[in-house]
Write a protein that holds these residues in place. Structure first.
Motif, PDB file in Angstrom:
ATOM      1  N   ASP A   1     -35.258 -26.821  55.706  1.00 16.34           N
ATOM      2  CA  ASP A   1     -35.238 -25.173  56.166  1.00 16.34           C
ATOM      3  C   ASP A   1     -34.761 -25.043  57.814  1.00 16.34           C
ATOM      4  O   ASP A   1     -34.890 -23.952  57.974  1.00 16.34           O
ATOM      5  CB  ASP A   1     -37.251 -25.401  55.987  1.00 16.34           C
ATOM      6  CG  ASP A   1     -37.275 -25.398  54.175  1.00 16.34           C
ATOM      7  OD1 ASP A   1     -36.419 -24.572  53.947  1.00 16.34           O
ATOM      8  OD2 ASP A   1     -37.785 -25.264  53.774  1.00 16.34           O
TER       9      ASP A   1
ATOM     10  N   TRP B   1     -34.282 -17.773  54.628  1.00 22.48           N
ATOM     11  CA  TRP B   1     -35.310 -17.297  53.641  1.00 22.48           C
ATOM     12  C   TRP B   1     -35.239 -16.382  54.207  1.00 22.48           C
ATOM     13  O   TRP B   1     -34.967 -16.402  55.773  1.00 22.48           O
ATOM     14  CB  TRP B   1     -36.771 -18.033  53.220  1.00 22.48           C
ATOM     15  CG  TRP B   1     -36.803 -19.299  52.600  1.00 22.48           C
ATOM     16  CD1 TRP B   1     -37.016 -20.135  53.158  1.00 22.48           C
ATOM     17  CD2 TRP B   1     -37.261 -19.639  51.390  1.00 22.48           C
ATOM     18  NE1 TRP B   1     -37.236 -21.240  52.317  1.00 22.48           N
ATOM     19  CE2 TRP B   1     -36.601 -20.824  50.918  1.00 22.48           C
ATOM     20  CE3 TRP B   1     -36.361 -17.903  49.969  1.00 22.48           C
ATOM     21  CZ2 TRP B   1     -37.541 -21.340  50.209  1.00 22.48           C
ATOM     22  CZ3 TRP B   1     -36.804 -18.971  48.721  1.00 22.48           C
ATOM     23  CH2 TRP B   1     -36.729 -20.353  48.829  1.00 22.48           C
TER      24      TRP B   1
ATOM     25  N   TRP C   1     -32.222 -15.846  49.670  1.00 20.63           N
ATOM     26  CA  TRP C   1     -31.920 -17.540  50.888  1.00 20.63           C
ATOM     27  C   TRP C   1     -30.698 -17.329  50.174  1.00 20.63           C
ATOM     28  O   TRP C   1     -29.782 -17.100  49.698  1.00 20.63           O
ATOM     29  CB  TRP C   1     -32.816 -18.559  49.802  1.00 20.63           C
ATOM     30  CG  TRP C   1     -32.236 -18.607  47.872  1.00 20.63           C
ATOM     31  CD1 TRP C   1     -33.029 -18.005  47.272  1.00 20.63           C
ATOM     32  CD2 TRP C   1     -31.701 -19.582  47.563  1.00 20.63           C
ATOM     33  NE1 TRP C   1     -32.710 -18.933  46.054  1.00 20.63           N
ATOM     34  CE2 TRP C   1     -31.273 -19.710  46.011  1.00 20.63           C
ATOM     35  CE3 TRP C   1     -30.567 -19.765  48.271  1.00 20.63           C
ATOM     36  CZ2 TRP C   1     -30.508 -20.114  45.389  1.00 20.63           C
ATOM     37  CZ3 TRP C   1     -29.097 -20.762  47.466  1.00 20.63           C
ATOM     38  CH2 TRP C   1     -29.308 -20.993  45.836  1.00 20.63           C
TER      39      TRP C   1
ATOM     40  N   PRO D   1     -37.800 -12.601  55.615  1.00 17.87           N
ATOM     41  CA  PRO D   1     -38.416 -12.809  53.983  1.00 17.87           C
ATOM     42  C   PRO D   1     -40.115 -12.618  53.902  1.00 17.87           C
ATOM     43  O   PRO D   1     -41.126 -12.582  54.665  1.00 17.87           O
ATOM     44  CB  PRO D   1     -38.887 -13.947  53.994  1.00 17.87           C
ATOM     45  CG  PRO D   1     -38.877 -15.362  55.001  1.00 17.87           C
ATOM     46  CD  PRO D   1     -38.105 -14.466  55.916  1.00 17.87           C
TER      47      PRO D   1
ATOM     48  N   TRP E   1     -43.340 -12.639  51.976  1.00 18.39           N
ATOM     49  CA  TRP E   1     -43.985 -14.137  51.204  1.00 18.39           C
ATOM     50  C   TRP E   1     -45.275 -12.728  50.799  1.00 18.39           C
ATOM     51  O   TRP E   1     -46.106 -13.754  49.817  1.00 18.39           O
ATOM     52  CB  TRP E   1     -44.347 -15.044  52.187  1.00 18.39           C
ATOM     53  CG  TRP E   1     -43.691 -15.791  52.703  1.00 18.39           C
ATOM     54  CD1 TRP E   1     -42.460 -15.738  54.117  1.00 18.39           C
ATOM     55  CD2 TRP E   1     -41.847 -15.995  51.822  1.00 18.39           C
ATOM     56  NE1 TRP E   1     -41.996 -16.307  53.816  1.00 18.39           N
ATOM     57  CE2 TRP E   1     -41.410 -17.134  52.327  1.00 18.39           C
ATOM     58  CE3 TRP E   1     -41.828 -16.588  50.743  1.00 18.39           C
ATOM     59  CZ2 TRP E   1     -39.910 -17.803  52.169  1.00 18.39           C
ATOM     60  CZ3 TRP E   1     -41.194 -17.484  50.674  1.00 18.39           C
ATOM     61  CH2 TRP E   1     -40.141 -18.354  50.963  1.00 18.39           C
TER      62      TRP E   1
END
Length: 138
Positions: free
Chosen positions: A38, A54, A73, A62, A64
């Motif tokens: 990541d 992301w 992504w 992102p 979430w």
């Protein structure tokens, strides 16, 4: 599955066949046995490492939240930069996503926001934009 010889079934079969072909082409990048990091590599010996970033509709942002209806992504490596970008929109209205800058430009591979039969072309098309419509993957 039984395929009837009407146009709807031929169209669905064409789409699924192209989708399977695309999945095979991307097998090296989308292999569930080889998870992606990541974050970019932090040590010199990790030059071949591919990492995931992301996004939301904006790069590296992102959403979430449980109310969110979109997610994107991308996969990157040090030598080539961004390799693959995917944006997903479950909202009832279209959204526009920012794309990572790719030195060689992007190719539009799949866009489920297009009319039936146009969402997954036989061959990818050049995509010169810095943004993507809500159903596209480059």
């Amino acid at each position: 599955m039984h395929w009837r010889p009407d146009e709807d079934d031929r169209s669905l079969r064409r789409f699924v066949t192209r989708l399977v072909r695309l999945r095979r082409r991307l097998d090296g990048l989308l292999n569930p046995e080889i998870p992606h990091a990541d974050a970019p590599p932090s040590r010199p010996g990790e030059r071949d490492l591919i990492w995931r970033e992301w996004h939301g509709v904006k790069l590296l942002q992102p959403d979430w939240g449980s109310w969110s209806h979109s997610l994107a992504w991308s996969l990157h490596d040090l030598r080539h930069g961004p390799l693959l970008w995917c944006g997903m929109n479950a909202y009832y209205q279209p959204m526009t996503f920012q794309l990572p800058e790719a030195a060689g430009g992007w190719q539009l591979v799949i866009d489920t926001g297009q009319a039936e039969g146009d969402g997954l072309a036989e061959r990818p098309s050049a995509w010169g934009a810095s943004e993507a419509p809500s159903g596209a993957a480059a």
